[in-house]
Motif scaffolding. Structure first.
Motif, mmCIF file in Angstrom:
data_model
loop_
_atom_site.group_PDB
_atom_site.id
_atom_site.type_symbol
_atom_site.label_atom_id
_atom_site.label_comp_id
_atom_site.label_asym_id
_atom_site.label_seq_id
_atom_site.Cartn_x
_atom_site.Cartn_y
_atom_site.Cartn_z
ATOM 1 N N ILE A 1 -1.516 -11.694 42.990
ATOM 2 C CA ILE A 1 -2.105 -11.281 41.716
ATOM 3 C C ILE A 1 -3.403 -12.044 41.445
ATOM 4 C CG2 ILE A 1 -1.776 -11.222 39.204
ATOM 5 C CD1 ILE A 1 1.253 -10.844 39.792
ATOM 6 N N ASN B 1 -6.245 -10.822 43.639
ATOM 7 C CA ASN B 1 -6.523 -9.377 43.551
ATOM 8 C C ASN B 1 -6.020 -8.613 44.781
ATOM 9 O OD1 ASN B 1 -8.009 -9.587 41.022
ATOM 10 N ND2 ASN B 1 -9.626 -10.559 42.243
ATOM 11 N N GLN B 2 -4.884 -9.051 45.318
ATOM 12 C CA GLN B 2 -4.260 -8.383 46.445
ATOM 13 C C GLN B 2 -3.021 -7.624 45.960
ATOM 14 O OE1 GLN B 2 -5.557 -8.386 49.621
ATOM 15 N NE2 GLN B 2 -7.267 -9.456 48.629
ATOM 16 N N PRO B 3 -2.631 -6.552 46.648
ATOM 17 C CA PRO B 3 -1.445 -5.809 46.210
ATOM 18 C C PRO B 3 -0.166 -6.618 46.382
ATOM 19 C CG PRO B 3 -2.268 -4.939 48.296
ATOM 20 C CD PRO B 3 -3.297 -5.917 47.804
ATOM 21 N N GLU C 1 3.042 -11.609 35.568
ATOM 22 C CA GLU C 1 1.829 -11.029 34.977
ATOM 23 C C GLU C 1 1.547 -11.650 33.618
ATOM 24 O OE1 GLU C 1 1.740 -6.435 36.674
ATOM 25 O OE2 GLU C 1 3.069 -6.925 35.003
ATOM 26 N N LYS D 1 -2.566 -11.326 33.702
ATOM 27 C CA LYS D 1 -3.270 -10.458 34.633
ATOM 28 C C LYS D 1 -2.279 -9.474 35.243
ATOM 29 C CE LYS D 1 -6.451 -10.698 38.591
ATOM 30 N NZ LYS D 1 -7.129 -11.609 39.546
ATOM 31 N N LYS D 2 -2.680 -8.230 35.370
ATOM 32 C CA LYS D 2 -1.804 -7.201 35.913
ATOM 33 C C LYS D 2 -1.779 -7.233 37.449
ATOM 34 C CE LYS D 2 -0.060 -4.982 32.392
ATOM 35 N NZ LYS D 2 1.413 -4.896 32.221
ATOM 36 N N ALA D 3 -0.629 -6.872 37.999
ATOM 37 C CA ALA D 3 -0.473 -6.818 39.453
ATOM 38 C C ALA D 3 -0.836 -5.440 39.980
ATOM 39 C CB ALA D 3 0.973 -7.143 39.830
ATOM 40 N N LEU D 4 -1.384 -5.424 41.172
ATOM 41 C CA LEU D 4 -1.578 -4.181 41.918
ATOM 42 C C LEU D 4 -0.330 -4.003 42.772
ATOM 43 C CD1 LEU D 4 -5.224 -4.902 43.141
ATOM 44 C CD2 LEU D 4 -4.559 -3.467 41.194
ATOM 45 N N LYS D 5 0.514 -3.043 42.430
ATOM 46 C CA LYS D 5 1.817 -2.912 43.100
ATOM 47 C C LYS D 5 1.742 -1.914 44.247
ATOM 48 C CE LYS D 5 4.370 -3.798 38.806
ATOM 49 N NZ LYS D 5 3.311 -3.512 37.829
ATOM 50 N N GLU D 6 2.297 -2.319 45.382
ATOM 51 C CA GLU D 6 2.416 -1.452 46.545
ATOM 52 C C GLU D 6 3.903 -1.250 46.833
ATOM 53 O OE1 GLU D 6 1.204 -1.297 51.311
ATOM 54 O OE2 GLU D 6 0.472 -2.936 50.030
#
Length: 347
Positions: free
Chosen positions: A226, A229-231, A289, A294-299
């Motif tokens: 997070i 800035n990685q998923p 988060e 900060k929001k997560a980029l979820k994969e």
């Protein structure tokens, strides 16, 4: 429950002393006035610099700790601590360590960790978790050690749907080699306890997290992703739950079993040691988060081989015998980890 030699300093061997749990346990034992003989092979399963930084916190010189010497001379002195770089599977060096130091009790935390890595490098698990543990048992037998506390794992329960997990449950169906080695440790300890009479306590850890945690664990992986800035890889599409247990609560349980005697004491015991409050994986990510703002980029990812869908500890037996009571809420524990991470990695 009564204290064993409450006012007497003991010499305690902690294996895996540069590891996550071993570091925190050593720190607590030193604070209580005990002497710690710490050993670790400082392998590169994850960043060795993190392990060396933990040793620095314990007052151990990094340069000396990294040297490969023999058991009687590879020692680095802190205030009350001696550190030796050593492989548990070295059946010549380990007995020399017991000869040199008058050890009262042993806490065996050293092991090749990780469920998924056991699919890639199974030999490492046989070497450390089986041969290494056998060498510990042999030294406990030969040097008349009265008590051995050792790390087992919640992974022994496999994909059981019978929750919460209880120590009396059948654990004959591991779904990873790592879990199989931990089940084997429990059986090996039982045999040695029966044959040679020293006390063996196995602790089934449930997803430990907190400051100085391992980089391959969910807490670290999610926070790191997070911030950078990685998923975030969310396995089984988030349909997982874990009994996340804060490191301070884990250490409190280890200290109790290591230093105290239960009124219900028996030579061989197994205990769950967890938080008894499983959290859904997506809720856990949301709490991180919030702590990071900060929001997560979820994969979303499929289920991983060797993984389990849920863990949930019934800790009533440890509570009954040693008054174990986890105190740390997940949000509080996550905030403590995030604070440490930002300070340690300057992010």
């Amino acid at each position: 429950m009564s204290l064993e030699n409450n006012n007497t300093s003991k010499t305690i061997l902690v294996t895996g002393a540069a590891g996550f749990i071993g570091f925190h346990l050593s720190q607590s034992l030193l604070a209580l006035g005990h002497k710690v003989i710490g050993i670790d092979n400082l392998n590169d399963y994850y960043d060795v610099n993190l392990k060396l930084a933990r040793l620095t916190e314990l007052g151990i010189d990094q340069a000396e700790a990294s040297q490969d010497l023999n058991a009687s001379s590879s020692t680095t002195y802190g205030d009350q601590m001696i550190f030796v770089k050593m492989d548990l599977e070295d059946r010549n060096a380990l007995p020399k360590l017991f000869e040199v130091h008058q050890i009262d009790s042993v806490c065996n935390l050293a092991a090749q960790a990780g469920v998924r890595y056991s699919l890639e490098n199974p030999e490492a698990y046989a070497d450390s978790n089986l041969t290494g543990f056998l060498n510990i048992l042999e030294c406990c037998r030969n040097f008349k050690i009265k008590k051995l506390v050792y790390a087992s794992s919640s992974s022994v329960y496999g994909n059981s749907d019978a929750v919460p997990f209880e120590e009396t449950a059948n654990v004959d169906h591991p779904v990873s080699l790592y879990a199989a080695t931990k089940k084997a440790n429990e059986l090996m300890a039982h045999a040695y306890c029966h044959l040679y009479g020293f006390e063996c306590i196995g602790l089934r850890f449930f997803t430990v997290y907190g400051p100085w945690g391992r980089p391959d664990m969910a807490m670290f992986l999610f926070t790191d992703a997070i911030i950078n800035n990685q998923p975030v890889k969310v396995f089984n599409n988030g349909n997982l739950s874990r009994d996340f247990t804060y490191i301070d609560d884990i250490v409190a349980g280890i200290l109790a079993t290591l230093l105290e005697t239960s009124e219900n004491a028996s030579p061989y015991k197994l205990y769950n040691i967890g938080n008894s409050q499983p959290v859904q994986l997506l809720e856990y990510i949301e709490a991180i988060e919030t702590a990071l703002d900060k929001k997560a980029l979820k994969e979303m990812m499929p289920m991983q081989p060797g993984d389990v869908k849920q863990t949930y500890a019934n800790v009533s037996l440890l509570k009954k015998d040693f008054n174990y009571q986890p105190k740390t809420e997940v949000k509080e524990g996550i905030a403590a980890f995030v604070k440490w991470y930002r300070e340690f990695y300057k992010k």
